[in-house]
Design an enzyme around this catalytic site. Structure first.
Site, PDB file in Angstrom:
ATOM      1  N   HIS A  58      -7.746  -5.169   0.546  1.00  0.00           N
ATOM      2  CA  HIS A  58      -6.588  -4.737   0.644  1.00  0.00           C
ATOM      3  C   HIS A  58      -5.768  -5.229   2.177  1.00  0.00           C
ATOM      4  CE1 HIS A  58      -3.935  -1.246  -0.096  1.00  0.00           C
ATOM      5  NE2 HIS A  58      -3.817  -0.844   1.283  1.00  0.00           N
ATOM      6  N   SER A  90       0.731  -1.054  -0.069  1.00  0.00           N
ATOM      7  CA  SER A  90       0.015  -0.051   0.054  1.00  0.00           C
ATOM      8  C   SER A  90       0.765   1.483  -0.060  1.00  0.00           C
ATOM      9  CB  SER A  90      -0.885  -0.045   1.217  1.00  0.00           C
ATOM     10  OG  SER A  90      -1.881   1.070   1.250  1.00  0.00           O
TER      11      SER A  90
END
Ligand SMILES: *[C@@H]1O[C@H](CO)[C@@H](O)[C@H](O)[C@H]1NC(C)=O
Ligand SMILES: *[C@@H]1O[C@H](CO)[C@@H](O)[C@H](O)[C@H]1NC(C)=O
Length: 471
Positions: free
Chosen positions: A447, A242
């Site tokens: 995610h 990320s």
């Protein structure tokens, strides 16, 4: 000054003229955002009177949270807003969800720091403090060995803990250590392990004047140089998740000489372009990002702190009601970044929750919000005057992704709330040296699953392992 802002806020909330509110809040926003704000001024929810009880800060945050939620409702309540929990995936949690979760609450790992956890599970661990060129003091943890160096960098609101709290069978740091790598765990400025500076203190607003630009420009080079010098190696393998990828693109673009120190960069959920991102909270907050930033600068709230009332509303919107929703969506990071119910280790949730979120600056979030709106991967937008002064141009400069010459491997998934495949594709097309791109073979992989999922070993590490040994 405070009084002036107070009056501005009251007048914005009380009597906004059509379009004027949009112009004030979102000067460069797209027409669609302008339309939304126009209709939100007509929306009874937004016009509901706001009672000021004297707590200026609390009331202001309440007001800032009213705007995006009103936008959500204007968008058609539920329409286009993905939910994390529904009756279909709820079933996969099993009947023992609550008792499994409660069992985990007694786990002593909830209390242990990153290095204490590593030691508990039988690995050597070292702690290293590094000072960046601009004076931030960062802490790295290391699981030492004679093998090649692998450097792990966490995402937004994360820390080195992310790579160990999934436990000794699943945590990526442990899997790498078992394979003989010399594992270095980074911590960027402002997170719980790196809240220090040679002169400033986190209680000062100036301390928090950074986004992931500074993480990429100062923190990563300082940590990489330190690990290479300490081990005498010339290159390392970098794994980022990320924001750990976003900051890498910044470093590779702005300090291209660092590409020579990277033998392979693995991007778990690569984040650069964000115009297609699904995370409702980031989408909803994006238009107010610039405004929030200007505002927090003035009143002195610089650390990213969630507003509890807003979070309660978001929770209902994205997770519904009931005990599983209460538990699963209680964590800000889970709510913002998205997770996959089927990949949760329920007994381990209390351990994860006690280690994340780990802290970040409001400017980091605002910088991402700007990217959602501008559809560009570029430096922080200070407004026309500020940009002219800083960059010599009205718009902030794009990051020169063509400079990122290090070999890159990208791992992405369809369901990812923060790295949409369309945005990943745009990044893929701009990076000059992508050596591997891989879609996680799991339909609902989201995610946070890249670091916390039960099956990280099979879905992520199996392929990574082969790749790492080739570079
Ligand atoms: C590089 O490593 C050596 C030996 O480990 C150490 O003495 C020296 O201080 C290090 N230099 C920097 C700049 O960290
Ligand atoms: C799930 O979490 C528990 C408690 O932390 C741990 O003992 C177990 O090994 C974990 N399972 C997997 C598959 O990681």
């Amino acid at each position: 000054m405070l009084r002036k802002i107070f009056i501005l806020i009251v007048s914005l909330s009380a009597a906004p003229g059509r379009g004027q509110l949009a112009d004030l809040l979102f000067p460069r926003a797209a027409d669609s955002v302008r339309e939304m704000t126009d209709s939100l001024t007509r929306n009874p929810f937004a016009n509901q009177p706001i009672h000021f009880s004297g707590d200026l800060l609390g009331n202001t945050l309440n007001l800032l949270s009213v705007l995006p939620i009103a936008i959500a409702r204007t968008l058609g309540g539920g329409n286009g807003i993905p939910s994390l929990i529904n009756n279909n995936n709820l079933a996969s949690l099993g009947d023992n969800f609550i008792s499994d979760y409660n069992l985990g609450l007694g786990n002593e790992d909830c209390q242990l720091r990153c290095d204490q956890l590593i030691a508990k599970y039988g690995y050597l661990v070292e702690r290293h403090d590094i000072v960046t060129e601009d004076g931030y003091v960062l802490t790295m943890f290391r699981i030492p060995s004679d093998g090649p160096v692998v450097f792990l960098q966490h995402g937004l609101l994360g820390s080195s803990d992310d790579y160990v709290i999934a436990g000794p069978d699943t945590g990526i740091a442990y899997l790498l250590a078992k394979d003989g790598y010399d594992v270095w765990l980074g911590n960027s400025r402002g997170n719980k392990h790196s809240r220090r500076h040679v002169e400033m203190d986190p209680s000062q607003g100036d301390y928090w004047d950074f986004s992931w630009h500074e993480v990429g420009y100062y923190d990563l080079p300082a940590m990489i140089d330190y690990a290479l010098n300490a081990t005498g190696q010339e290159k390392l393998k970098y794994i980022g998740h990320s924001q750990g990828t976003t900051s890498f693109w910044v470093m590779g673009s702005e300090r291209p000489e660092y590409n020579d120190k990277i033998s392979l960069m693995v991007a778990l959920s690569p984040v650069a372009f964000m115009s297609n991102l699904k995370s409702p909270i980031i989408r909803l907050l994006a238009p107010t990002g610039g405004f929030i930033h200007a505002f927090v600068k003035t009143i002195g709230l610089h650390e990213l702190l969630p507003d509890n009332n807003a979070m309660k509303l978001y929770r209902r919107l994205l997770c519904g009601a009931g005990p599983p929703a209460e538990i699963l969506c209680a964590n800000l990071l889970f709510l913002v970044a998205g997770f996959n119910v089927e990949q949760l280790n329920v007994t381990n949730l209390p351990v994860i929750y006690s280690h994340v979120p780990s802290g970040a600056s409001a400017k980091q979030a605002a910088h991402y919000g700007q990217g959602v709106i501008s559809a560009k991967f570029r430096q922080f937008d200070y407004g026309t005057a500020g940009n002219l002064e800083r960059y010599g141009s009205e718009q902030p400069p794009d990051y020169a992704l063509e400079n990122v010459r290090a070999p890159v491997s990208m791992v992405y998934s369809d369901a990812d709330w923060l790295a949409d495949p369309r945005d990943v594709d745009e990044l893929y097309n701009k990076l000059p040296n992508v050596v591997d791109i891989h879609k996680v073979p799991h339909k609902n992989f989201n995610h946070l699953d890249y670091v916390f999922a039960k099956d990280v070993k099979y879905l992520i590490y199996k392929r990574l392992r082969k790749l790492l040994s080739n570079f």
